[in-house]
Design a protein around this motif. Structure first.
Motif, short mmCIF file in Angstrom:
data_model
loop_
_atom_site.label_atom_id
_atom_site.label_comp_id
_atom_site.label_asym_id
_atom_site.label_seq_id
_atom_site.Cartn_x
_atom_site.Cartn_y
_atom_site.Cartn_z
N ASP A 3 52.73 9.23 -12.32
CA ASP A 3 53.38 7.91 -12.38
C ASP A 3 52.58 6.97 -13.28
OD1 ASP A 3 54.57 5.46 -12.00
OD2 ASP A 3 54.83 5.70 -9.84
N PRO A 4 53.08 6.66 -14.47
CA PRO A 4 52.32 5.80 -15.40
C PRO A 4 52.16 4.36 -14.93
CG PRO A 4 54.53 6.22 -16.25
CD PRO A 4 54.35 7.10 -15.04
N THR A 5 52.90 3.97 -13.89
CA THR A 5 52.79 2.59 -13.40
C THR A 5 51.62 2.42 -12.43
OG1 THR A 5 54.26 2.92 -11.49
CG2 THR A 5 55.28 2.35 -13.61
N ILE A 6 51.00 3.53 -12.04
CA ILE A 6 49.89 3.48 -11.09
C ILE A 6 48.57 3.50 -11.85
CG2 ILE A 6 48.73 4.69 -9.19
CD1 ILE A 6 51.45 5.67 -8.28
N LEU A 7 47.62 2.71 -11.41
CA LEU A 7 46.32 2.59 -12.06
C LEU A 7 45.70 3.97 -12.27
CD1 LEU A 7 44.56 0.14 -12.93
CD2 LEU A 7 43.27 0.47 -10.82
N SER A 8 45.30 4.26 -13.52
CA SER A 8 44.83 5.61 -13.88
C SER A 8 43.54 5.99 -13.17
CB SER A 8 44.63 5.71 -15.39
OG SER A 8 43.65 4.79 -15.83
N THR A 9 42.75 5.03 -12.72
CA THR A 9 41.49 5.37 -12.04
C THR A 9 41.75 6.14 -10.74
OG1 THR A 9 41.52 3.16 -11.04
CG2 THR A 9 40.17 3.45 -13.00
N LEU A 10 42.95 6.02 -10.19
CA LEU A 10 43.27 6.75 -8.97
C LEU A 10 43.43 8.26 -9.21
CD1 LEU A 10 45.71 4.19 -7.34
CD2 LEU A 10 43.60 5.03 -6.31
N ILE A 11 43.65 8.64 -10.48
CA ILE A 11 43.81 10.06 -10.80
C ILE A 11 42.53 10.82 -10.49
CG2 ILE A 11 44.22 11.70 -12.68
CD1 ILE A 11 45.90 9.56 -14.06
N ASP A 12 41.38 10.20 -10.77
CA ASP A 12 40.10 10.88 -10.63
C ASP A 12 39.76 11.27 -9.20
OD1 ASP A 12 39.71 10.61 -13.35
OD2 ASP A 12 38.69 8.67 -13.15
N PHE A 13 40.47 10.73 -8.23
CA PHE A 13 40.20 11.10 -6.84
C PHE A 13 40.77 12.48 -6.49
CE2 PHE A 13 39.55 6.58 -6.84
CZ PHE A 13 38.51 6.40 -5.94
N GLN A 14 41.66 13.00 -7.36
CA GLN A 14 42.21 14.35 -7.20
C GLN A 14 42.84 14.55 -5.81
OE1 GLN A 14 39.30 17.32 -8.34
NE2 GLN A 14 38.66 16.17 -10.14
N ILE A 15 43.64 13.58 -5.41
CA ILE A 15 44.30 13.63 -4.10
C ILE A 15 45.59 14.43 -4.22
CG2 ILE A 15 45.33 12.28 -2.24
CD1 ILE A 15 42.29 12.01 -2.48
N THR A 16 45.73 15.44 -3.39
CA THR A 16 46.96 16.25 -3.39
C THR A 16 47.70 16.19 -2.05
OG1 THR A 16 45.66 18.20 -2.73
CG2 THR A 16 46.03 17.86 -5.11
N THR A 17 47.02 15.74 -1.01
CA THR A 17 47.66 15.59 0.30
C THR A 17 47.32 14.22 0.87
OG1 THR A 17 45.77 16.57 1.45
CG2 THR A 17 47.54 18.06 0.78
N ASN A 18 48.10 13.80 1.85
CA ASN A 18 47.88 12.49 2.46
C ASN A 18 47.49 12.67 3.92
OD1 ASN A 18 48.02 9.89 3.54
ND2 ASN A 18 49.71 9.30 2.21
N PRO A 19 46.19 12.52 4.25
CA PRO A 19 45.75 12.72 5.63
C PRO A 19 46.21 11.64 6.59
CG PRO A 19 43.96 11.87 4.30
CD PRO A 19 45.08 12.14 3.36
N ALA A 20 46.73 10.53 6.06
CA ALA A 20 47.17 9.44 6.93
C ALA A 20 48.62 9.63 7.40
CB ALA A 20 47.03 8.10 6.21
#
Length: 433
Positions: free
Chosen positions: A205-222
């Motif tokens: 999603d290009p509308t989301i801040l690119s720095t969040l990509i580096d967290f490499q999140i693939t699942t949502n534990p919440a």
């Protein structure tokens, strides 16, 4: 091929004849060992054959190797040849293994560094920065405040974000819930779900801040943590409470904001507080605010055609300010002022949302239709009909509603019979038209 038992003296006396590039002196004790003399240097070498192919290896400079060590190295290499092993291939394999080990070490160090930086705390902070970048400064502040109070001080704050488990998220939320803060626990859970979802979608999603990509999140534990239902606010002020509240408002900037909040029918305080001088058009008495609430990608323009009292407030405020200046103080100051007035009044708790609810409840009692109230207060307009097809501005309906509303407020605050005579319901105005 010249062979002699190599000695230090013989090696020292070995000379390179004129016009010859190199000369060899072979050892008799280690037959595959020789000293090679070239212009300016002497070195030990090993030479043999494997599968009819000559293999020559430089062992090293005579100043770095002793004669005995050179003989031992030559014997080692010959042992490999006798076993059918090419020393050159063995060296390449060892070199590749060394390079792979080095690369693995670098990768491990980088991963350790990533784990150290891309923590749950860092994810929460990056998500708040994303909200701020979308123009949702109020949401960013509220979210960061919740994380500061209930996440950053926990034992899981420094855990790598991608390794946080649902059990750990549930534990964080539970610790808040068990203190009796059910609403706060529910909101915190929703904030954590949103933060992880944003990071999960960030690569696509290009509308989301690119720095969040580096967290490499693939699942949502919440997500496995159930949403916590909270009771919707039910508090409305009585006419007498509303009167006391209005009487407590003076002429300060923050009080002017609180007055307009009421005279404008109970608009969202944060949106009013963001209004600039240029957002007000004196000729038409229209105030423009921007509604970014919900999942809108862009804030929605919301026009408020003010009546007499509302226009008077803005006229006085806009006189001495530049066009890009804010009309009011911050929403936080407004909240503090409401709390101060509430304390002076005594009685049950109320805040800006309760005041907004009070305004709409009275408007409904006056006969203002639900549709007009929705457009006046900018809520419930996310459906396909309103968002795509219904482009009517509802300016006349909103203006008529606010004119009737000001008359109603006069009746409440002044309590005069003459004011009550001037109150005309919106339904009667429609019939007259």
């Amino acid at each position: 091929m010249q062979r002699e038992r190599l000695t230090s003296e013989r090696i020292r006396k070995l000379e390179l004849p004129t016009n010859i590039k190199q000369v060899f002196l072979w050892d008799t004790e280690a037959p595959r060992l020789a000293v090679r003399a070239t212009v300016g240097s002497k070195s030990f070498i090993y030479e043999s054959k494997l599968n009819r192919t000559t293999i020559r290896r430089t062992i090293g400079d005579i100043r770095a190797w002793t004669l005995e060590d050179a003989r031992n190295e030559a014997r080692r290499l010959q042992t490999l040849i006798d076993q059918g092993i090419d020393p050159r291939e063995l060296d390449r394999e060892q070199k590749e293994a060394k390079a792979a080990a080095k690369a693995a070490k670098v990768a491990a160090e980088q991963e350790a560094e990533r784990r150290k930086h891309y923590t749950l705390k860092a994810l929460c902070e990056a998500y708040c920065a994303h909200l701020k970048g979308q123009g949702k400064s109020k949401s960013a502040r509220d979210t960061l405040s919740a994380f500061n109070c209930h996440v950053f001080e926990t034992e899981h704050a420094d855990t790598t974000a991608g390794e946080v488990t649902p059990h750990q998220i549930a534990g964080i939320v539970r610790s808040v819930f068990e203190t009796g803060k059910e609403r706060t626990a529910g909101i915190l859970r929703n904030y954590l779900v949103a933060a992880y979802n944003a990071a999960r979608r960030a690569p696509f999603d290009p509308t989301i801040l690119s720095t969040l990509i580096d967290f490499q999140i693939t699942t949502n534990p919440a997500e496995p943590v159930p949403a916590i239902g909270v009771n919707r606010g039910e508090r409305t002020l009585t006419p007498d409470e509303l009167k006391k509240y209005m009487e407590a408002l003076g002429d300060t900037s923050v009080d002017q904001l609180l007055k307009l909040h009421i005279y404008a029918g109970g608009q969202r305080m944060i949106q009013l507080a963001r209004a600039k001088v240029s957002d007000y058009t004196p000729d038409t008495g229209t105030l423009r605010i921007w509604d970014s609430k919900g999942k809108r990608r862009a804030a929605r323009e919301h026009l408020i055609p003010l009546a007499t009292e509302g226009k008077a407030i803005l006229k006085n405020l806009a006189i001495s300010k530049a066009p890009d200046a804010k009309l009011f103080v911050s929403e936080r100051a407004a909240g503090d002022r409401i709390a101060e007035i509430r304390t002076e009044m005594g009685g049950a708790y109320f805040d800006a949302r309760d005041l907004r609810r009070t305004c709409e409840t009275i408007l409904a009692g006056m006969g203002i239709t639900k549709e007009t109230r929705a457009h006046l207060l900018s809520h419930g307009l996310g459906g396909v009909q309103d968002a795509v097809y219904d482009k009517h501005a509802y300016t006349k309906e909103k203006r008529a509603a606010l004119e009737a509303w000001e008359a109603k407020l006069a009746e409440i605050t002044e309590g005069e019979a003459e004011k009550r005579k001037n109150v005309t319901s919106i339904t009667k105005k429609k019939k007259a038209a």
